[in-house]
Design an enzyme around this catalytic site. Structure first.
Site, mmCIF file in Angstrom:
data_model
loop_
_atom_site.group_PDB
_atom_site.id
_atom_site.type_symbol
_atom_site.label_atom_id
_atom_site.label_comp_id
_atom_site.label_asym_id
_atom_site.label_seq_id
_atom_site.Cartn_x
_atom_site.Cartn_y
_atom_site.Cartn_z
ATOM 1 N N LYS A 1 28.211 52.045 26.360
ATOM 2 C CA LYS A 1 29.015 52.235 24.409
ATOM 3 C C LYS A 1 28.758 50.712 24.120
ATOM 4 O O LYS A 1 28.330 50.497 23.030
ATOM 5 C CB LYS A 1 29.927 52.803 24.633
ATOM 6 C CG LYS A 1 30.554 53.672 23.063
ATOM 7 C CD LYS A 1 31.406 54.504 23.585
ATOM 8 C CE LYS A 1 32.278 53.937 21.536
ATOM 9 N NZ LYS A 1 33.335 55.219 21.638
ATOM 10 N N GLU B 1 30.003 44.443 34.535
ATOM 11 C CA GLU B 1 29.359 44.820 35.908
ATOM 12 C C GLU B 1 27.967 46.022 35.448
ATOM 13 O O GLU B 1 26.932 44.868 35.859
ATOM 14 C CB GLU B 1 30.148 45.721 36.366
ATOM 15 C CG GLU B 1 31.452 46.405 37.037
ATOM 16 C CD GLU B 1 32.295 45.590 35.922
ATOM 17 O OE1 GLU B 1 32.263 46.360 34.534
ATOM 18 O OE2 GLU B 1 33.835 46.341 36.048
ATOM 19 N N GLY C 1 33.237 57.205 26.109
ATOM 20 C CA GLY C 1 32.449 57.180 27.596
ATOM 21 C C GLY C 1 32.288 58.267 28.166
ATOM 22 O O GLY C 1 31.502 58.775 28.575
ATOM 23 N N ARG C 2 33.727 58.628 28.618
ATOM 24 C CA ARG C 2 33.925 59.833 30.046
ATOM 25 C C ARG C 2 32.952 61.183 29.055
ATOM 26 O O ARG C 2 33.738 62.239 29.308
ATOM 27 C CB ARG C 2 35.338 60.318 29.933
ATOM 28 C CG ARG C 2 36.533 59.881 29.128
ATOM 29 C CD ARG C 2 37.922 59.657 29.779
ATOM 30 N NE ARG C 2 38.552 59.661 28.830
ATOM 31 C CZ ARG C 2 39.536 58.156 28.352
ATOM 32 N NH1 ARG C 2 38.817 57.239 28.836
ATOM 33 N NH2 ARG C 2 40.087 57.882 27.382
ATOM 34 N N GLU D 1 41.969 59.000 33.891
ATOM 35 C CA GLU D 1 41.845 57.591 32.431
ATOM 36 C C GLU D 1 42.381 58.150 31.372
ATOM 37 O O GLU D 1 42.937 57.328 30.584
ATOM 38 C CB GLU D 1 40.314 57.451 31.932
ATOM 39 C CG GLU D 1 39.673 56.514 31.176
ATOM 40 C CD GLU D 1 38.586 55.405 31.666
ATOM 41 O OE1 GLU D 1 38.556 54.388 32.527
ATOM 42 O OE2 GLU D 1 37.629 55.884 30.942
ATOM 43 N N HIS E 1 36.830 70.111 57.405
ATOM 44 C CA HIS E 1 36.758 69.440 58.492
ATOM 45 C C HIS E 1 37.603 68.271 58.098
ATOM 46 O O HIS E 1 37.297 67.416 59.010
ATOM 47 C CB HIS E 1 35.318 69.671 59.367
ATOM 48 C CG HIS E 1 35.248 71.170 59.213
ATOM 49 N ND1 HIS E 1 34.679 71.440 60.905
ATOM 50 C CD2 HIS E 1 34.716 71.762 58.854
ATOM 51 C CE1 HIS E 1 34.564 72.771 60.890
ATOM 52 N NE2 HIS E 1 34.059 72.926 58.673
ATOM 53 N N LYS F 1 40.536 44.377 33.344
ATOM 54 C CA LYS F 1 39.107 42.856 32.705
ATOM 55 C C LYS F 1 39.758 41.460 32.209
ATOM 56 O O LYS F 1 38.917 40.810 32.260
ATOM 57 C CB LYS F 1 38.575 44.261 31.551
ATOM 58 C CG LYS F 1 38.081 45.132 32.494
ATOM 59 C CD LYS F 1 37.245 46.029 30.722
ATOM 60 C CE LYS F 1 36.932 47.257 31.189
ATOM 61 N NZ LYS F 1 36.101 48.129 29.946
HETATM 62 O O1 F6P Z 1 36.540 51.688 32.718
HETATM 63 C C1 F6P Z 1 36.792 51.569 30.668
HETATM 64 C C2 F6P Z 1 35.646 51.497 30.049
HETATM 65 O O2 F6P Z 1 35.662 51.238 29.056
HETATM 66 C C3 F6P Z 1 35.105 53.048 30.468
HETATM 67 O O3 F6P Z 1 36.447 54.204 29.597
HETATM 68 C C4 F6P Z 1 33.945 54.066 30.105
HETATM 69 O O4 F6P Z 1 33.177 54.627 30.502
HETATM 70 C C5 F6P Z 1 34.037 52.751 31.207
HETATM 71 O O5 F6P Z 1 33.966 51.471 30.532
HETATM 72 C C6 F6P Z 1 31.923 51.474 30.443
HETATM 73 O O6 F6P Z 1 32.077 51.331 29.911
HETATM 74 P P1 F6P Z 1 30.495 50.880 28.783
HETATM 75 O O7 F6P Z 1 29.738 52.512 28.428
HETATM 76 O O8 F6P Z 1 31.273 50.751 27.607
HETATM 77 O O9 F6P Z 1 29.951 50.318 29.244
#
Ligand code: F6P
Length: 565
Positions: free
Chosen positions: A218, A224, A279-280, A365, A396, A524
């Protein structure tokens, strides 16, 4: 909206108020066994079982009763829950800390249902994007979209993390595991972790000429994701001739179009996301492209249809028959009033193996907060920790802890009744195990029954006592059972929407904003100087704590030392 809102923690505490009555009720029910609750009310099962379409939600094994439910509904009324639900669907800016509307329900709303934010119908761009998704899906699945060397793109690597990974990954796993190459389904793999091993494994054996990267972010600033995207591009460049244009191998899903462009993604290959889609909550948007690619366009739209049917239920059903509301109230009761710090989710479906991980982000979150919307502290626990795994494997593993451990944690059994792909009597075994586990948590195993079983074992009195104590199960442990017809696109869409809405309900009851996540920003920010210290030996600031300083120093030593050679 702020004027309508009255958080649960601000409610009056005179003896007639719902909160005071609830606290008293909690004290009473904590001292009451589930067996007593069943004995007291012969109509308990009927009164605490709720149906929606052919779903069934059984709350009768929870430490709750009809009177408590009535008190909880008063909490919901005091928190203005109905207004909050209406505000959610109307596109009001209920994400107060970011001054944003919350638009995931609009993503699955019917075409003729506009949602206005600041005077603009946000569904117009959503529908345009959906059409572009459909075109891209068709072009890839039909082999019309080709890579730099002219080969069809048959292999898709979705690079994203958090909401840009968990939802699509869950749905692809649930609905696309058996998707067939003959039907045009490309191979789809998800890469989220910045650990180089994740991308390395995903790319191993893949043909660069037919590989498409979907960079899903987003913000398009997530380190990452960007690191993996850069490594993916380097992998392509190292395998394709230097004259080849890499652009056909990239799609981007983002609300930061500029950044995607700067990365080298062509305008026609950037699918936008609305700012108001968190995002979620985003798998219904272009973030779901991987789902459409793997499972086909019809499956993706059925998923949305299923979610929409749950939206309609949530928006229209009276609070007392409203499944997301009831489950939200139950969470509030278990956490805030009974004080359970954990909730266990056990889907009895291999297809839902990734559901607990998805729910962890969705619920923790969203509601892992300790201030009210106005920034003042909450006056009790908010979201319980959530974990779980698939049944029957969990039986199990951690079920011993559930049955005989010293903690009680309410369990949620999610049980699709019909198999996706039946094999002999296996589905019956699966469902029977789910029901038996819920029953075992409830009834336990009495001392008398163990003694009767061991009667012929010829043990001394001391040995017998020890054996009995080791074998008896206390029971009286709470659970919910959710029976679903099966796992298909519509059912899964509705299930995920149910959990989204339940999360929202809990946030309203706690009086918090479920749609921001400021806590994750700190790590971060702090990672940046550590990266600089590890990569370029940039000294850490003087105020960095001694533990972190020592760890950085040790990592640097290990980085420059060869081990085990
Ligand atoms: O973990 C924080 C967060 O901002 C989440 O809310 C989001 O889903 C994720 O990082 C990834 O963010 P992006 O889609 O901006 O890369």
């Amino acid at each position: 909206m702020r004027a309508h809102f009255r958080p649960a923690s601000d409610m009056p505490t005179d003896p007639d108020s719902p909160s005071a009555a609830l606290v008293e009720r909690g004290r009473l029910l904590r001292a009451t066994t589930l067996a007593e609750l069943f004995a007291r009310d012969p109509a308990r099962v009927a009164a605490l079982t709720f149906e929606w379409n052919d779903w069934l939600v059984d709350l009768s094994k929870e430490r709750i009763d009809v009177e408590t439910l009535g008190l909880l509904l008063r909490v919901a009324e005091a928190a203005n829950l109905s207004n909050w639900i209406a505000a959610l669907f109307a596109g009001e800016k209920i994400n107060l800390s970011e001054q944003r509307a919350v638009l995931h329900p609009a993503l699955r709303a019917p075409v003729a249902a506009p949602v206005f934010v600041d005077g603009v119908d946000v569904t117009v761009q959503m529908h345009e994007t959906r059409e572009r998704m459909a075109e891209i899906t068709g072009a890839i699945r039909e082999g019309r979209r080709k890579g730099a060397t002219g080969r069809p793109l048959r292999s898709v690597v979705n690079i994203g993390i958090g909401g840009s990974d968990l939802g699509p990954r869950l749905v692809c796993d649930a609905l696309g595991a058996l998707a067939s190459v003959r039907d045009g389904a490309p191979d789809v793999v998800f890469v989220s972790n910045v650990d180089p091993e994740h991308l390395t494994r995903a790319l191993a054996g893949r043909d660069p000429a037919s590989t498409l990267f979907v960079i899903t972010s987003k913000t398009f600033t997530t380190q990452e994701t960007l690191a993996n995207a850069r490594s993916g591009r380097a992998w392509l460049a190292s395998h394709l001739a230097s004259t080849e244009d890499l652009a056909p191998h990239f799609l981007a899903v983002t609300s930061n179009v500029e950044a995607a462009r700067a990365f080298g993604v062509r305008d026609a290959d950037i699918l936008p996301m609305a700012e108001g889609v968190g995002g979620r909550y985003s798998l219904w948007s272009a973030v779901g492209l991987a789902i459409a690619l793997r499972t086909g366009w019809n499956t993706f739209t059925s998923l949305l249809d299923g979610a929409q049917s749950m939206d309609t239920h949530f928006r229209m059903a009276p609070l007392g028959r409203n499944v997301p509301v009831l489950l939200g109230l139950l969470s509030y009761w278990n956490t805030r009033v009974l004080g359970h710090p954990q909730r266990i989710v056990v889907p009895y479906a291999q297809a839902l193996a990734r559901l607990p991980a998805y729910l962890q982000q969705l619920q923790l979150e969203s509601n892992g907060k300790s201030v009210l919307r106005d920034g003042t502290p909450v006056d009790g626990p908010t979201e319980a920790a959530l974990w779980g795994d698939i049944g029957t494997d969990s039986q199990h593993a951690f079920f011993q802890w559930l049955h005989q451990g010293t903690h009680e944690a309410p369990v949620e059994f999610i049980v699709p009744v019909r198999a996706q792909h039946p094999l002999g009597d296996q589905q019956t075994l699966l469902v029977a195990n789910a029901l038996a586990q819920a029953q075992a948590l409830l009834v336990g195993r009495t001392e008398a029954s163990v003694r009767a079983e061991l009667a012929a074992a010829n043990l001394s009195a001391t040995e017998l006592d020890a054996a009995v104590n080791a074998r008896r199960c206390p029971g009286n442990r709470a659970s919910t059972t959710l029976l679903l017809p099966t796992v298909d696109a519509r059912t899964l869409g509705a299930l995920l929407a149910l959990y989204e809405h339940r999360t929202f309900v809990e946030g309203v009851l706690y009086g918090i904003n479920s749609f921001d996540q400021w806590g994750v920003e700190l790590g971060k920010t702090l990672a940046k100087p550590i990266v600089a210290a590890l990569a370029d030996n940039v000294p850490l600031a003087k105020d960095v704590d001694p533990s972190t300083r020592a760890l950085v120093a040790h990592v640097r030593r290990l980085q420059s030392t060869k081990h085990w050679t």
